[in-house]
Design an enzyme around this catalytic site. Structure first.
Site, PDB file in Angstrom:
ATOM      1  N   TYR A  54       0.823  -1.099  -0.051  1.00 34.16           N
ATOM      2  CA  TYR A  54      -0.093   0.008   0.224  1.00 34.16           C
ATOM      3  C   TYR A  54       0.970   1.227   0.127  1.00 34.16           C
ATOM      4  O   TYR A  54       0.727   2.008  -1.008  1.00 34.16           O
ATOM      5  CB  TYR A  54      -0.813  -0.173   1.244  1.00 34.16           C
ATOM      6  N   ASP A  69       9.347  -7.515  -3.471  1.00 31.08           N
ATOM      7  CA  ASP A  69       8.104  -7.925  -2.502  1.00 31.08           C
ATOM      8  C   ASP A  69       8.038  -9.522  -2.934  1.00 31.08           C
ATOM      9  O   ASP A  69       8.277 -10.028  -3.876  1.00 31.08           O
ATOM     10  CB  ASP A  69       7.112  -7.364  -2.957  1.00 31.08           C
ATOM     11  N   LEU A  79       5.072 -10.794  -2.078  1.00 33.66           N
ATOM     12  CA  LEU A  79       3.694 -10.596  -2.466  1.00 33.66           C
ATOM     13  C   LEU A  79       2.730 -11.344  -1.223  1.00 33.66           C
ATOM     14  O   LEU A  79       1.680 -11.823  -1.522  1.00 33.66           O
ATOM     15  CB  LEU A  79       3.095 -11.354  -3.794  1.00 33.66           C
ATOM     16  N   ASP A 137      11.837 -12.581  -1.316  1.00 31.67           N
ATOM     17  CA  ASP A 137      11.859 -12.305   0.460  1.00 31.67           C
ATOM     18  C   ASP A 137      12.999 -11.726   0.777  1.00 31.67           C
ATOM     19  O   ASP A 137      14.291 -12.007   0.299  1.00 31.67           O
ATOM     20  CB  ASP A 137      11.653 -13.513   1.063  1.00 31.67           C
ATOM     21  N   SER A 186       6.381   3.026  13.050  1.00 29.37           N
ATOM     22  CA  SER A 186       4.902   3.421  13.434  1.00 29.37           C
ATOM     23  C   SER A 186       4.842   4.043  14.743  1.00 29.37           C
ATOM     24  O   SER A 186       5.707   3.830  15.683  1.00 29.37           O
ATOM     25  CB  SER A 186       4.270   1.866  13.501  1.00 29.37           C
ATOM     26  N   TYR A 218       3.947  -6.821  17.247  1.00 29.80           N
ATOM     27  CA  TYR A 218       4.151  -6.005  16.161  1.00 29.80           C
ATOM     28  C   TYR A 218       4.661  -4.688  16.379  1.00 29.80           C
ATOM     29  O   TYR A 218       5.857  -4.349  15.743  1.00 29.80           O
ATOM     30  CB  TYR A 218       2.640  -5.554  15.632  1.00 29.80           C
ATOM     31  N   LYS A 278       8.834  -3.504  15.310  1.00 32.24           N
ATOM     32  CA  LYS A 278       9.235  -2.205  14.745  1.00 32.24           C
ATOM     33  C   LYS A 278      10.421  -1.398  15.774  1.00 32.24           C
ATOM     34  O   LYS A 278      11.468  -0.972  15.124  1.00 32.24           O
ATOM     35  CB  LYS A 278       7.903  -1.172  14.760  1.00 32.24           C
ATOM     36  N   TYR A 304       4.946   6.532  11.364  1.00 31.29           N
ATOM     37  CA  TYR A 304       3.880   6.812  10.610  1.00 31.29           C
ATOM     38  C   TYR A 304       2.774   7.043  11.820  1.00 31.29           C
ATOM     39  O   TYR A 304       2.705   6.050  12.616  1.00 31.29           O
ATOM     40  CB  TYR A 304       3.093   5.901   9.552  1.00 31.29           C
ATOM     41  N   ASN A 326      -8.321  -4.464   9.321  1.00 30.76           N
ATOM     42  CA  ASN A 326      -8.004  -4.299  10.591  1.00 30.76           C
ATOM     43  C   ASN A 326      -8.293  -2.891  10.848  1.00 30.76           C
ATOM     44  O   ASN A 326      -8.524  -2.335  11.997  1.00 30.76           O
ATOM     45  CB  ASN A 326      -6.498  -4.677  11.019  1.00 30.76           C
ATOM     46  N   GLY A 342      -6.550  -2.694  24.419  1.00 28.69           N
ATOM     47  CA  GLY A 342      -5.509  -2.204  23.899  1.00 28.69           C
ATOM     48  C   GLY A 342      -5.513  -0.861  23.119  1.00 28.69           C
ATOM     49  O   GLY A 342      -4.602  -0.274  22.733  1.00 28.69           O
TER      50      GLY A 342
HETATM   51  N1  NAD Z   1      -0.416   0.764   7.013  1.00 28.91           N
HETATM   52  C1  NAD Z   1      -0.230   1.378   8.238  1.00 28.91           C
HETATM   53  O1  NAD Z   1      -1.333   1.751   9.045  1.00 28.91           O
HETATM   54  C2  NAD Z   1       1.025   1.301   8.596  1.00 28.91           C
HETATM   55  C3  NAD Z   1       1.229   2.437   9.826  1.00 28.91           C
HETATM   56  C4  NAD Z   1       2.712   2.233  10.641  1.00 28.91           C
HETATM   57  C5  NAD Z   1       3.730   1.603  10.012  1.00 28.91           C
HETATM   58  N2  NAD Z   1       3.331   0.882   8.791  1.00 28.91           N
HETATM   59  C6  NAD Z   1       4.594   0.027   8.248  1.00 28.91           C
HETATM   60  O2  NAD Z   1       4.733   0.438   6.813  1.00 28.91           O
HETATM   61  C7  NAD Z   1       5.124  -0.558   6.044  1.00 28.91           C
HETATM   62  C8  NAD Z   1       4.197  -0.656   4.832  1.00 28.91           C
HETATM   63  O3  NAD Z   1       3.227  -0.937   5.331  1.00 28.91           O
HETATM   64  P1  NAD Z   1       1.752  -1.122   4.310  1.00 28.91           P
HETATM   65  O4  NAD Z   1       0.694  -0.471   4.978  1.00 28.91           O
HETATM   66  O5  NAD Z   1       1.899  -0.524   2.946  1.00 28.91           O
HETATM   67  O6  NAD Z   1       1.731  -2.678   4.348  1.00 28.91           O
HETATM   68  P2  NAD Z   1       1.323  -3.870   3.017  1.00 28.91           P
HETATM   69  O7  NAD Z   1       1.044  -5.050   3.710  1.00 28.91           O
HETATM   70  O8  NAD Z   1       0.508  -3.184   2.133  1.00 28.91           O
HETATM   71  O9  NAD Z   1       2.815  -3.533   2.441  1.00 28.91           O
HETATM   72  C9  NAD Z   1       3.984  -4.358   3.002  1.00 28.91           C
HETATM   73  C10 NAD Z   1       4.366  -4.966   2.009  1.00 28.91           C
HETATM   74  O10 NAD Z   1       5.748  -5.814   2.433  1.00 28.91           O
HETATM   75  C11 NAD Z   1       5.525  -7.255   1.671  1.00 28.91           C
HETATM   76  N3  NAD Z   1       6.178  -8.038   2.675  1.00 28.91           N
HETATM   77  C12 NAD Z   1       6.121  -8.717   3.722  1.00 28.91           C
HETATM   78  N4  NAD Z   1       6.887  -9.335   4.327  1.00 28.91           N
HETATM   79  C13 NAD Z   1       7.837  -9.597   3.230  1.00 28.91           C
HETATM   80  C14 NAD Z   1       9.240 -10.126   3.070  1.00 28.91           C
HETATM   81  N5  NAD Z   1       9.721 -11.037   4.160  1.00 28.91           N
HETATM   82  N6  NAD Z   1       9.865  -9.982   1.853  1.00 28.91           N
HETATM   83  C15 NAD Z   1       9.243  -9.163   1.074  1.00 28.91           C
HETATM   84  N7  NAD Z   1       8.376  -8.657   1.086  1.00 28.91           N
HETATM   85  C16 NAD Z   1       7.455  -8.685   2.337  1.00 28.91           C
HETATM   86  C17 NAD Z   1       4.242  -7.501   1.765  1.00 28.91           C
HETATM   87  O11 NAD Z   1       3.870  -8.436   0.874  1.00 28.91           O
HETATM   88  C18 NAD Z   1       3.532  -6.065   1.326  1.00 28.91           C
HETATM   89  O12 NAD Z   1       3.436  -6.034  -0.229  1.00 28.91           O
HETATM   90  C19 NAD Z   1       5.194  -2.014   6.829  1.00 28.91           C
HETATM   91  O13 NAD Z   1       6.450  -2.077   7.397  1.00 28.91           O
HETATM   92  C20 NAD Z   1       4.334  -1.490   7.967  1.00 28.91           C
HETATM   93  O14 NAD Z   1       4.567  -2.168   9.246  1.00 28.91           O
HETATM   94  C21 NAD Z   1       1.976   0.566   8.215  1.00 28.91           C
END
Ligand code: NAD
Length: 333
Positions: free
Chosen positions: A11, A31, A33, A58, A124, A148, A152, A176, A197, A293
């Site tokens: 995302y 990624d 996926l 990965d 985060s 989680y 981080k 974020y 979620n 929580g």
């Molecule tokens: N969306 C939120 O609310 C939020 C808030 C704070 C922090 N974050 C952090 O920002 C980052 C991106 O979040 P997002 O919302 O885009 O989530 P997302 O799940 O859409 O994107 C994360 C991507 O990482 C990939 N991924 C996971 N494990 C992997 C691995 N071992 N190897 C390769 N790819 C892997 C997933 O396939 C996914 O495409 C994450 O680290 C998340 O913890 C997100």
């Protein structure tokens, strides 16, 4: 610059790719996926009218990372790859520690091997845990309340220790707040697998009729209308924050933890009403008991980012709701 985005089809990374490519950077998406779909690539190519480089892999595979860094002559990495579902992290903590902490170590090692020392890390506001005061600034104590959040914080700390052992690293840890919304084209957005979620995708799925009604967890908090307050940030503002972070690292060495939020709080009911009003839809909801929580309120003091990154959020709650709906209604109906 040549920039590797781990978690690149996810995302936040996909929106960041748009901003970086428009700015003239070369971007490689990496990624496995696990939580995203390969169709994101076609959609990005439509938005940008350009071929996108993608490696399926990965981040635990340090060899493949190293090869990718070398072949694409990468100058900097944004490390988005991670699992992010709090509940799942409680049920399966080892998987989360392995993926998020182990993945970060594997990436840092590959970077070290290739002499690449510029990294932006997706952290985060979860690292702060239950707020002791508001708004949350970067010196607020860190005290996560779930696995989680600990993954981080551990990754943040690993990067911090690294910057002490080798001061030639440039590291921006971006904390974020609550990313929502989608690109104005409606071609990319958040598409969580299963029941969402987070509040905004949940609201959007109620609007499409995919989910019956929104459960509002508690209306007896000491907040404006009794429901929880959060700091929602438009994903395109967040994407621009990454560009600002990379620019900052161009001439700064060391480790920097930086909040990316708006500084404004919005309650659950305010978000719901804004969504209904701007999109002319009805969102049925029911008030249920508090969820364990959940902090009553959580919002950022973004002044450090405003100052050192010369970055500010520009987009309104209405635009967040409008773009979320444009994305959700175009890909799920
Ligand atoms: N969306 C939120 O609310 C939020 C808030 C704070 C922090 N974050 C952090 O920002 C980052 C991106 O979040 P997002 O919302 O885009 O989530 P997302 O799940 O859409 O994107 C994360 C991507 O990482 C990939 N991924 C996971 N494990 C992997 C691995 N071992 N190897 C390769 N790819 C892997 C997933 O396939 C996914 O495409 C994450 O680290 C998340 O913890 C997100």
């Amino acid at each position: 610059m040549n920039i590797l985005l781990t978690g690149g089809t996810g995302y936040i990374a996909s929106h960041t790719a748009v901003v970086l490519i428009k700015e003239g950077h070369k971007v490689v998406l990496f990624d496995n996926l696990a939580n995203s779909d390969i169709s994101v690539l076609d959609r990005l190519e439509k938005i940008l009218n350009k071929k996108i480089s993608f490696i399926e892999g990965d981040v635990l595979d340090s060899e493949l990372l190293s090869k990718t860094l070398k072949e694409h002559k990468i100058d900097a990495v944004i490390h988005f790859a991670g699992l992010k579902a709090v509940g799942e992290s409680v049920e399966n903590p080892l998987h989360y520690y392995e993926n998020n902490v182990g993945g970060s170590i594997s990436l840092i090692k590959a970077m070290q091997k290739n002499g690449i020392k510029k990294i932006v890390f997706s952290s985060s506001c979860t690292v702060y845990g239950e707020p002791q005061y508001l708004p949350l600034d970067e010196s607020h104590p860190t005290n996560p309340i779930n696995p989680y959040g600990f993954t981080k914080l551990f990754a943040e700390n690993i990067l911090h220790d690294l910057s002490i052992s080798d001061p030639t690293w440039s590291i921006a840890v971006l904390r974020y707040f609550n990313p929502v919304g989608a690109h104005e084209s409606g071609l990319i957005g958040e598409s969580p697998k299963g029941i969402p979620n987070n509040l905004m995708p949940f609201i959007a799925k109620v609007a499409t009729g995919e989910l019956k009604s929104l459960k509002v967890f508690g209306n007896d908090y000491k907040t404006r209308d009794g429901t929880c307050e959060r700091d929602y940030i438009h994903v395109m503002d967040l994407a621009e924050g990454h560009l600002a972070g990379l620019n900052f690292l161009e001439d700064h060495k060391g480790w920097y933890a930086i909040n990316l939020g708006t500084g404004q709080s919005t309650t659950v009911l305010e978000l719901l009403q804004a969504f209904e009003k701007i999109n002319h839809v009805k969102i049925p909801y029911e008030i249920v008991g508090r969820r364990k929580g959940d902090a009553p309120a959580c919002y950022a003091k973004p002044s450090y980012a405003n100052k050192i990154l010369d970055w500010k959020t520009k987009r309104s709650i209405e635009l967040m709701c409008e773009s979320s709906w444009k994305w959700e209604s175009s890909h799920s109906i």
